[in-house]
Design a protein around this motif. Sequence first.
Motif, mmCIF file in Angstrom:
data_model
loop_
_atom_site.group_PDB
_atom_site.id
_atom_site.type_symbol
_atom_site.label_atom_id
_atom_site.label_comp_id
_atom_site.label_asym_id
_atom_site.label_seq_id
_atom_site.Cartn_x
_atom_site.Cartn_y
_atom_site.Cartn_z
ATOM 1 N N ALA A 228 0.835 -1.201 0.000
ATOM 2 C CA ALA A 228 0.000 0.000 0.000
ATOM 3 C C ALA A 228 0.871 1.253 0.000
ATOM 4 O O ALA A 228 0.578 2.236 -0.691
ATOM 5 C CB ALA A 228 -0.925 -0.003 1.215
ATOM 6 N N LEU A 229 1.962 1.216 0.766
ATOM 7 C CA LEU A 229 2.878 2.357 0.798
ATOM 8 C C LEU A 229 3.592 2.504 -0.535
ATOM 9 O O LEU A 229 3.804 3.620 -1.026
ATOM 10 C CB LEU A 229 3.891 2.175 1.936
ATOM 11 N N ARG A 230 3.960 1.383 -1.169
ATOM 12 C CA ARG A 230 4.579 1.458 -2.484
ATOM 13 C C ARG A 230 3.626 2.076 -3.504
ATOM 14 O O ARG A 230 4.041 2.908 -4.325
ATOM 15 C CB ARG A 230 5.002 0.062 -2.965
ATOM 16 N N ALA A 231 2.352 1.701 -3.458
ATOM 17 C CA ALA A 231 1.362 2.264 -4.385
ATOM 18 C C ALA A 231 1.265 3.777 -4.221
ATOM 19 O O ALA A 231 1.154 4.521 -5.204
ATOM 20 C CB ALA A 231 0.002 1.615 -4.157
ATOM 21 N N LEU A 232 1.341 4.224 -2.981
ATOM 22 C CA LEU A 232 1.289 5.659 -2.706
ATOM 23 C C LEU A 232 2.525 6.360 -3.269
ATOM 24 O O LEU A 232 2.437 7.403 -3.917
ATOM 25 C CB LEU A 232 1.206 5.875 -1.193
ATOM 26 N N MET A 233 3.686 5.769 -3.066
ATOM 27 C CA MET A 233 4.960 6.396 -3.426
ATOM 28 C C MET A 233 5.217 6.396 -4.926
ATOM 29 O O MET A 233 6.059 7.159 -5.403
ATOM 30 C CB MET A 233 6.101 5.691 -2.683
ATOM 31 N N ARG A 234 4.513 5.571 -5.669
ATOM 32 C CA ARG A 234 4.711 5.557 -7.124
ATOM 33 C C ARG A 234 4.374 6.903 -7.759
ATOM 34 O O ARG A 234 4.874 7.224 -8.839
ATOM 35 C CB ARG A 234 3.850 4.459 -7.748
ATOM 36 N N ASP A 235 3.509 7.677 -7.119
ATOM 37 C CA ASP A 235 3.115 8.984 -7.653
ATOM 38 C C ASP A 235 4.064 10.103 -7.229
ATOM 39 O O ASP A 235 3.889 11.252 -7.643
ATOM 40 C CB ASP A 235 1.689 9.342 -7.203
ATOM 41 N N TRP A 236 5.046 9.797 -6.390
ATOM 42 C CA TRP A 236 5.951 10.835 -5.905
ATOM 43 C C TRP A 236 6.994 11.164 -6.966
ATOM 44 O O TRP A 236 7.402 10.302 -7.760
ATOM 45 C CB TRP A 236 6.660 10.378 -4.632
ATOM 46 N N ASP A 237 7.430 12.411 -6.954
ATOM 47 C CA ASP A 237 8.501 12.777 -7.873
ATOM 48 C C ASP A 237 9.837 12.275 -7.322
ATOM 49 O O ASP A 237 9.939 11.869 -6.169
ATOM 50 C CB ASP A 237 8.527 14.293 -8.122
#
Length: 290
Positions: A228-237
Motif C-alpha cells: 500500500a505504501l509502495r502504491a502511494l509512493m509511485r506517484d511521488w517525484d
Amino acid sequence: MTDNKQKSSNPPTGRNKFDMYESPLMPLPIPVWRDALKAVKRDEAPASYRTRYLFPEAAIFASTNEARRAKFFATWNVFRPACILRVFSAESLASPLSGQQWRDFLLDGLLARSREPSLVRQREQVKAIFADALDELQIDLCPPTSNHCPTVPVDEAQKILWELTELNFRFELLALDNLASGVTDKHERQTMVLKCFDVPSLIVADVQRANSGLQAHNWQERLPFLLALRALMRDWDGLKPTPLLLPDLASHNMYTEADVQQLEDHIARFYTQTFYRLFGRAAVIPMRLP
C-alpha cells in the motif's frame, strides 16, 4: 495537513535527529527504517526547512531530567485530547509547533496565570493554534498545578511516546504525499495513506496494535501495508528504485521473505531521502513497542 507556513532557509540545529535517540523510555526503532534514516544523503540543500511537528517529539520527553519529564507527561495527559482533536482530519488547518514551543507548552501549559504582556501574547498565539478544540472539550488552559508530578513508569512512558511517534509519522506521511505527489484529490490520497496502516482512522493509535501493520515482526503480515505504501509512493517525484516501480504479484503468497526485505529497504530509503529533500530534516519513522 502541512506546515507550508513554517518554511525556513536555515537548517535545523541541535541534536542529530538522523541518529535515533537512545533511552529506555523510547519505543524501539525498526532496524531497516533506522538504517535508512541514518543513511540519508545531505550533501545537497533541500527544497526548504520545515522543522515543526504536529505532535511533540518523543525525544523531548526522554532527553530531559526526571522532574521536568514528569511535568511534561502530566501536561500532555491534560491536553492530549485537544492536541489530537485539532488535527482530526486531513483538511485540518492546525499549525505545527517548533521543538522549543512544544517544550515550553509541556512545561507551562499555556501560561494561563501569567500577566506579563509577552507571555500573554504567547499564550494567545498557542491558544489560537488549538483553534476551538479547547472549548469543545472544555479543557482548562492551566497546566497541572503541582510542581511534583508523579514519575511515569517506564512501560507507560514507552506507550505514550510510541503514540506520539506514530501520530507524527502518519501525518508526516500525509504531508509528504501532498508535496511529493502533487495530486489534488486530498480525500483519495488520505484513503490511500490510511491503507498503509492497520487502523480504521489515522487518528487512532492503539498501543495494543503497536506491533502490527508496517511494524509487524512477521514479514508476511507487513507485506500488504508495504504494498500500500509502495502504491502511494509511485506517484511521488524523484528517481525511484526499481522495486518501487514493479507491478504487484498476483498473490501475496508469491512473495518470498527476501522479496519483502528488499522492498522494505527501498521503501524506507526512498521515504527518508524524499522527506529530507522536501522538508529539510529527519523524518519521524515507525517504531515498535517491546
